[in-house]
Design a protein around this motif. Structure first.
Motif, PDB file in Angstrom:
ATOM      1  N   MET A  30      33.857  32.449  51.466  1.00 50.31           N
ATOM      2  CA  MET A  30      34.987  32.702  50.553  1.00 50.31           C
ATOM      3  C   MET A  30      34.509  32.836  49.106  1.00 50.31           C
ATOM      4  O   MET A  30      35.029  33.655  48.347  1.00 50.31           O
ATOM      5  CB  MET A  30      35.984  31.536  50.627  1.00 50.31           C
ATOM      6  CG  MET A  30      36.755  31.456  51.910  1.00 50.31           C
ATOM      7  SD  MET A  30      37.774  29.972  51.878  1.00 50.31           S
ATOM      8  CE  MET A  30      38.626  30.114  53.424  1.00 50.31           C
ATOM      9  N   VAL A  31      33.538  32.004  48.737  1.00 56.08           N
ATOM     10  CA  VAL A  31      33.113  31.945  47.331  1.00 56.08           C
ATOM     11  C   VAL A  31      32.380  33.221  46.916  1.00 56.08           C
ATOM     12  O   VAL A  31      32.615  33.746  45.828  1.00 56.08           O
ATOM     13  CB  VAL A  31      32.207  30.709  47.101  1.00 56.08           C
ATOM     14  CG1 VAL A  31      31.429  30.844  45.800  1.00 56.08           C
ATOM     15  CG2 VAL A  31      33.049  29.448  47.052  1.00 56.08           C
ATOM     16  N   LEU A  32      31.518  33.698  47.799  1.00 61.47           N
ATOM     17  CA  LEU A  32      30.661  34.820  47.397  1.00 61.47           C
ATOM     18  C   LEU A  32      31.436  36.018  46.862  1.00 61.47           C
ATOM     19  O   LEU A  32      31.179  36.471  45.745  1.00 61.47           O
ATOM     20  CB  LEU A  32      29.746  35.228  48.553  1.00 61.47           C
ATOM     21  CG  LEU A  32      28.490  34.365  48.707  1.00 61.47           C
ATOM     22  CD1 LEU A  32      27.648  34.852  49.870  1.00 61.47           C
ATOM     23  CD2 LEU A  32      27.664  34.363  47.434  1.00 61.47           C
ATOM     24  N   LYS A  37      33.116  38.896  42.213  1.00 61.09           N
ATOM     25  CA  LYS A  37      34.154  39.701  41.565  1.00 61.09           C
ATOM     26  C   LYS A  37      34.418  39.164  40.155  1.00 61.09           C
ATOM     27  O   LYS A  37      34.497  39.936  39.189  1.00 61.09           O
ATOM     28  CB  LYS A  37      35.439  39.651  42.401  1.00 61.09           C
ATOM     29  CG  LYS A  37      36.522  40.559  41.891  1.00 61.09           C
ATOM     30  CD  LYS A  37      37.742  40.525  42.771  1.00 61.09           C
ATOM     31  CE  LYS A  37      38.806  41.447  42.204  1.00 61.09           C
ATOM     32  NZ  LYS A  37      40.040  41.392  42.967  1.00 61.09           N
ATOM     33  N   MET A  38      34.506  37.842  40.058  1.00 60.20           N
ATOM     34  CA  MET A  38      34.773  37.221  38.763  1.00 60.20           C
ATOM     35  C   MET A  38      33.600  37.452  37.800  1.00 60.20           C
ATOM     36  O   MET A  38      33.784  37.774  36.626  1.00 60.20           O
ATOM     37  CB  MET A  38      34.990  35.726  38.970  1.00 60.20           C
ATOM     38  CG  MET A  38      35.515  35.011  37.759  1.00 60.20           C
ATOM     39  SD  MET A  38      35.627  33.257  38.064  1.00 60.20           S
ATOM     40  CE  MET A  38      36.890  33.202  39.293  1.00 60.20           C
ATOM     41  N   LEU A  39      32.394  37.297  38.350  1.00 55.72           N
ATOM     42  CA  LEU A  39      31.188  37.459  37.530  1.00 55.72           C
ATOM     43  C   LEU A  39      31.108  38.877  36.968  1.00 55.72           C
ATOM     44  O   LEU A  39      30.888  39.075  35.763  1.00 55.72           O
ATOM     45  CB  LEU A  39      29.960  37.160  38.389  1.00 55.72           C
ATOM     46  CG  LEU A  39      28.625  37.079  37.678  1.00 55.72           C
ATOM     47  CD1 LEU A  39      28.550  35.841  36.811  1.00 55.72           C
ATOM     48  CD2 LEU A  39      27.480  37.063  38.678  1.00 55.72           C
ATOM     49  N   ILE A  40      31.318  39.848  37.842  1.00 55.01           N
ATOM     50  CA  ILE A  40      31.208  41.238  37.404  1.00 55.01           C
ATOM     51  C   ILE A  40      32.329  41.588  36.438  1.00 55.01           C
ATOM     52  O   ILE A  40      32.117  42.275  35.432  1.00 55.01           O
ATOM     53  CB  ILE A  40      31.198  42.180  38.627  1.00 55.01           C
ATOM     54  CG1 ILE A  40      29.852  42.036  39.333  1.00 55.01           C
ATOM     55  CG2 ILE A  40      31.431  43.632  38.216  1.00 55.01           C
ATOM     56  CD1 ILE A  40      29.726  42.792  40.608  1.00 55.01           C
ATOM     57  N   SER A  41      33.523  41.056  36.731  1.00 51.98           N
ATOM     58  CA  SER A  41      34.651  41.324  35.848  1.00 51.98           C
ATOM     59  C   SER A  41      34.394  40.759  34.450  1.00 51.98           C
ATOM     60  O   SER A  41      34.605  41.436  33.440  1.00 51.98           O
ATOM     61  CB  SER A  41      35.907  40.703  36.472  1.00 51.98           C
ATOM     62  OG  SER A  41      36.948  40.723  35.549  1.00 51.98           O
ATOM     63  N   ARG A  42      33.915  39.508  34.402  1.00 47.62           N
ATOM     64  CA  ARG A  42      33.645  38.888  33.103  1.00 47.62           C
ATOM     65  C   ARG A  42      32.463  39.578  32.403  1.00 47.62           C
ATOM     66  O   ARG A  42      32.473  39.770  31.197  1.00 47.62           O
ATOM     67  CB  ARG A  42      33.349  37.396  33.315  1.00 47.62           C
ATOM     68  CG  ARG A  42      33.347  36.566  32.042  1.00 47.62           C
ATOM     69  CD  ARG A  42      34.739  36.298  31.507  1.00 47.62           C
ATOM     70  NE  ARG A  42      35.489  35.410  32.356  1.00 47.62           N
ATOM     71  CZ  ARG A  42      35.399  34.063  32.290  1.00 47.62           C
ATOM     72  NH1 ARG A  42      34.612  33.512  31.396  1.00 47.62           N
ATOM     73  NH2 ARG A  42      36.116  33.304  33.081  1.00 47.62           N
ATOM     74  N   TYR A  43      31.497  39.947  33.211  1.00 47.72           N
ATOM     75  CA  TYR A  43      30.325  40.635  32.679  1.00 47.72           C
ATOM     76  C   TYR A  43      30.754  41.952  32.019  1.00 47.72           C
ATOM     77  O   TYR A  43      30.340  42.293  30.912  1.00 47.72           O
ATOM     78  CB  TYR A  43      29.361  40.898  33.837  1.00 47.72           C
ATOM     79  CG  TYR A  43      27.968  41.305  33.442  1.00 47.72           C
ATOM     80  CD1 TYR A  43      27.221  40.552  32.543  1.00 47.72           C
ATOM     81  CD2 TYR A  43      27.377  42.441  33.992  1.00 47.72           C
ATOM     82  CE1 TYR A  43      25.938  40.914  32.195  1.00 47.72           C
ATOM     83  CE2 TYR A  43      26.090  42.810  33.651  1.00 47.72           C
ATOM     84  CZ  TYR A  43      25.383  42.049  32.749  1.00 47.72           C
ATOM     85  OH  TYR A  43      24.118  42.420  32.408  1.00 47.72           O
ATOM     86  N   LEU A 370      37.130  23.674  48.454  1.00 49.55           N
ATOM     87  CA  LEU A 370      35.743  23.709  47.970  1.00 49.55           C
ATOM     88  C   LEU A 370      35.456  25.045  47.288  1.00 49.55           C
ATOM     89  O   LEU A 370      34.836  25.093  46.212  1.00 49.55           O
ATOM     90  CB  LEU A 370      34.785  23.495  49.147  1.00 49.55           C
ATOM     91  CG  LEU A 370      33.304  23.400  48.818  1.00 49.55           C
ATOM     92  CD1 LEU A 370      33.028  22.193  47.928  1.00 49.55           C
ATOM     93  CD2 LEU A 370      32.480  23.281  50.095  1.00 49.55           C
ATOM     94  N   ALA A 371      35.914  26.124  47.924  1.00 53.27           N
ATOM     95  CA  ALA A 371      35.704  27.457  47.343  1.00 53.27           C
ATOM     96  C   ALA A 371      36.391  27.569  45.985  1.00 53.27           C
ATOM     97  O   ALA A 371      35.825  28.108  45.025  1.00 53.27           O
ATOM     98  CB  ALA A 371      36.226  28.528  48.296  1.00 53.27           C
ATOM     99  N   THR A 375      34.511  28.163  42.531  1.00 51.85           N
ATOM    100  CA  THR A 375      34.903  29.330  41.738  1.00 51.85           C
ATOM    101  C   THR A 375      35.325  28.902  40.330  1.00 51.85           C
ATOM    102  O   THR A 375      34.991  29.563  39.350  1.00 51.85           O
ATOM    103  CB  THR A 375      36.060  30.088  42.428  1.00 51.85           C
ATOM    104  OG1 THR A 375      35.688  30.330  43.780  1.00 51.85           O
ATOM    105  CG2 THR A 375      36.336  31.411  41.744  1.00 51.85           C
ATOM    106  N   THR A 376      36.037  27.765  40.248  1.00 53.85           N
ATOM    107  CA  THR A 376      36.451  27.257  38.937  1.00 53.85           C
ATOM    108  C   THR A 376      35.235  26.873  38.103  1.00 53.85           C
ATOM    109  O   THR A 376      35.154  27.193  36.906  1.00 53.85           O
ATOM    110  CB  THR A 376      37.364  26.018  39.113  1.00 53.85           C
ATOM    111  OG1 THR A 376      38.427  26.364  39.979  1.00 53.85           O
ATOM    112  CG2 THR A 376      37.926  25.559  37.782  1.00 53.85           C
TER     113      THR A 376
END
Lengths: 389, 280
Positions: A30-32, A37-43, A370-371, A375-376
């Motif tokens: 779930m996390v990956l 997605k979050m990493l690329i979006s923020r990047y 946990l995911a 993620t948080t």
């Protein structure tokens, strides 16, 4: 119902190792995708925000990605330099703000960025303590640098010496910290800023030393005429600029050849930007790039990679689901006797199914929790992660 | 019905008393009264009638490796508070009989009545509900859940069923049972940390926690050494007598038969057992 839930939790606790492994496997699946997605979006947000804040960058011809990333993020690169005169030409010829930039040196591995004073205004950088660098040898620290090195206004910071064993190269320069910048959540937090003239001292183009007319040691004196004195490279230069010796600092040669990594341009308007781009790209031997366009091209590559990554994540999720089903089936097989006993005692079919469902729901709930937690955490430390990227 | 059995969690089963396929088996004589009338009659009479009543029972297992097994019981009654042993060589249908009485298996033909309720007429859910509330089962291999404590194992029927009403006194009842079975000191241990005898006593407590009218035990001492088996049987019989419950026990151990009021020999009861369908 509560009894079944109780039994399910007891079973999970009793087999805590298996439960943990299964929970982790599902959580990772779930996390990956969520984290990527979050990493690329923020990047993308960070890159485009900084690029949008920097309308034009001029630098040596070559890799435009390298030029943009070096000028925006102060990365050490093998980029060729351009001359100071090019900056002066653009500044004098075109309306807008033109800022020289040199980031070829480091201090304790953090980039030393030589800029004009306008840089701070255009980026909205203000010191939360002390002042901006007002003279040669002054340095103002980005927030993260000050925290990491535990330095503050009034302390000193030495530049990293590139050639330790070459005595002809300038020594490490002791710079005076005049201030610490407020947090900008950008690459500026991880750099130290000096006046552009300080960079030329680090380059070895400008230096200060004692009065050569008073040199007693003949070995240090290589030649002497009525107008000039040639001293040995071994003659010790000052490695700190003080009120007493600042007047002795001087540049040998033509100031127009002084090196710059790039210069940044905030044109007056779109028309001025177009004219400037045309002028530089057509009439000079260096290039002008629009950072946003460069970053968009870069992100297109990143998104292509992300598509591959998403496919891999989907495969991982599918395999995790299949493995989870396999685990459930094996579990049912292992517990066949227990289930038969429950049936014999009088447990309903619904209740037996409920045991499995509760366990699965509990594992899924723990995985989701946990995911979500991971993620948080990732989203919290994301700015640091992006700097690492 | 005595005071103890009145405390048994009671269930009202729907009076679905229409004819059941098993009632109209070709091999069986047709009932002289209608099913509804039959059941009503049973309800009137059962207070003084046997706890278990079997009529014209026929059960056949599906053919397994060239052998078919069938159990045929013309008539069998077990009275309230009776202690009955069921003996016979392997393959004569002892376990099949107790599974039929418990409603785990359903007969092809015939009628099994438990405490006035025709088990063979009930659907699966109702048979389970009857079983968990009125019949306690003890197994040879104890069949305890390894992941919960002895106390939770005793309380298991209440954990897995909404049919039984959970009242605050259940734990007290479990503690008293454990005390009478001399396992109070191991209530918070998991089965792995119990001796064989302690495990079987936990299983006996589990079978009695709902205060059932009938305890069915399938070779409960088969895995115990003689000394432990004796102690376990003593405790079991004491508890059964205290509760005035009926005991039906399958056993191979003939030395314990003098404890029972009646012995059912399956070789005599079932004439059709273990019939090979092909000649070797």
């Amino acid at each position: 119902m509560i009894g079944l839930l109780y039994l399910s939790l007891k079973h999970l606790l009793y087999h805590r190792v298996q439960t943990t492994i299964l929970t982790l496997s599902i959580a990772v699946a779930m996390v990956l995708p969520a984290a990527s997605k979050m990493l690329i979006s923020r990047y993308q947000q960070n890159l485009t925000a900084r690029a949008d804040n920097t309308p034009l960058i001029a630098g040596a011809k070559g890799n435009r990605f390298e030029l943009a990333l070096t000028a925006l993020y102060f990365r050490q690169s093998s980029l060729a330099t351009i001359s100071y005169s090019e900056y002066e030409r653009a500044r004098d010829k075109h309306p807008g703000v033109v800022v020289p930039l040199n980031c070829r040196f480091t201090a304790r591995d953090y980039p030393i960025v030589g800029v004009g004073f306008e840089y701070f205004r255009e980026r909205g950088l203000k010191p939360i303590d002390g002042t901006l660098p007002l003279q040669m040898g002054d340095v103002v620290l980005g927030k993260n640098v000050a925290e990491a090195l535990q330095l503050r206004t009034g302390d000193a910071l030495f530049s990293d010496q590139k050639e330790i064993y070459d005595i002809s190269k300038p020594p490490a320069l002791k710079m005076h910290i005049t201030g610490v910048l407020g947090e900008s959540r950008s690459a500026d937090d991880d750099a130290v800023f000096v006046d552009i003239k300080t960079i030329w001292i680090l380059e070895g183009i400008a230096h200060g030393h004692g009065d050569v007319k008073k040199i007693d040691n003949p070995k240090m004196l290589l030649g002497k005429t009525e107008e000039t004195v040639v001293v040995s490279p071994a003659y010790i230069e000052y490695n700190e600029i003080t009120p007493e010796n600042i007047a002795s600092y001087h540049i040998h040669g033509d100031s127009s050849t002084l090196p710059l990594t790039a210069f940044l341009v905030w044109p007056k308007d779109d028309k001025a930007a177009t004219i400037l781009k045309g002028d530089i790209n057509l009439e000079t031997d260096y290039q002008m790039v629009v950072p946003r366009a460069v970053i968009d091209d870069l992100m297109a590559v990143v998104f292509r990679i992300k598509t591959v990554f998403d496919t891999l994540s989907a495969v991982l999720a599918a395999s995790t689901i299949l493995l989870t089903i396999l685990v459930i089936l094996l579990n049912m097989r292992i517990r066949a006797r227990e289930i038969e006993t429950l049936h014999k005692i009088g447990c309903s079919r619904f209740a037996v199914g409920g045991l499995y469902v509760f366990e699965l729901v509990a594992i899924l709930a723990m995985s989701v929790a946990l995911a979500a937690l991971v993620t948080t955490v990732v989203s919290t430390v994301l700015p640091d992660l992006i700097r690492m990227v | 019905m005595n005071v103890v059995s009145l405390m048994v969690p009671t269930l009202v089963f729907g009076l679905d008393l229409g004819s059941h396929p098993s009632d109209n088996c070709d091999a069986m004589p047709p009932s002289s009264i209608s099913p509804a009338a039959d059941d009503d009659a049973a309800r009137v009479v059962h207070r003084r009638s046997p706890l278990i009543s079997i009529d014209q029972l026929l059960f056949t297992y599906a053919q397994v490796e060239r052998h078919a097994f069938s159990l045929k019981v013309d008539r069998l009654e077990i009275g309230n508070s009776e202690h009955v042993a069921c003996i016979g060589p392997s393959g004569t249908g002892k376990t099949t009989l107790i599974n039929l009485i418990a409603g785990i298996l359903t007969p092809e033909c015939g009628r099994i009545t438990f405490d006035g309720t025709t088990i063979s007429n009930l659907d699966d859910a109702r048979r389970r509900a009857l079983r968990i509330s009125s019949i306690g089962l003890v197994f040879q291999e104890f069949e305890l859940l390894e992941y919960v404590t002895a106390l939770d194992n005793i309380l298991l029927p209440y954990l897995i069923s909404d049919t039984l009403r959970r009242t605050p006194d259940i734990r007290v009842r479990a503690a008293r049972l454990a005390e009478s079975m001399r396992i109070s000191h191991v209530l918070h241990r998991r089965p792995k940390r119990l001796s064989q005898g302690e495990r079987q006593r936990v299983a006996i407590c589990r079978s009695m926690i709902t205060e059932p009218k009938l305890i069915i035990a399938d070779e409960p001492t088969g895995n115990l050494d003689p000394e432990t088996a004796d102690i376990t049987l003593d405790l079991l019989f004491n508890e059964i007598r205290k509760r005035d419950a009926t005991l039906l026990m399958v056993t191979h151990n003939h030395s314990v038969l003098d404890r029972f009021q009646r012995i059912i020999d399956m070789t005599e009861l079932n004439a059709t057992c273990s019939t090979p369908i092909l000649n070797h």
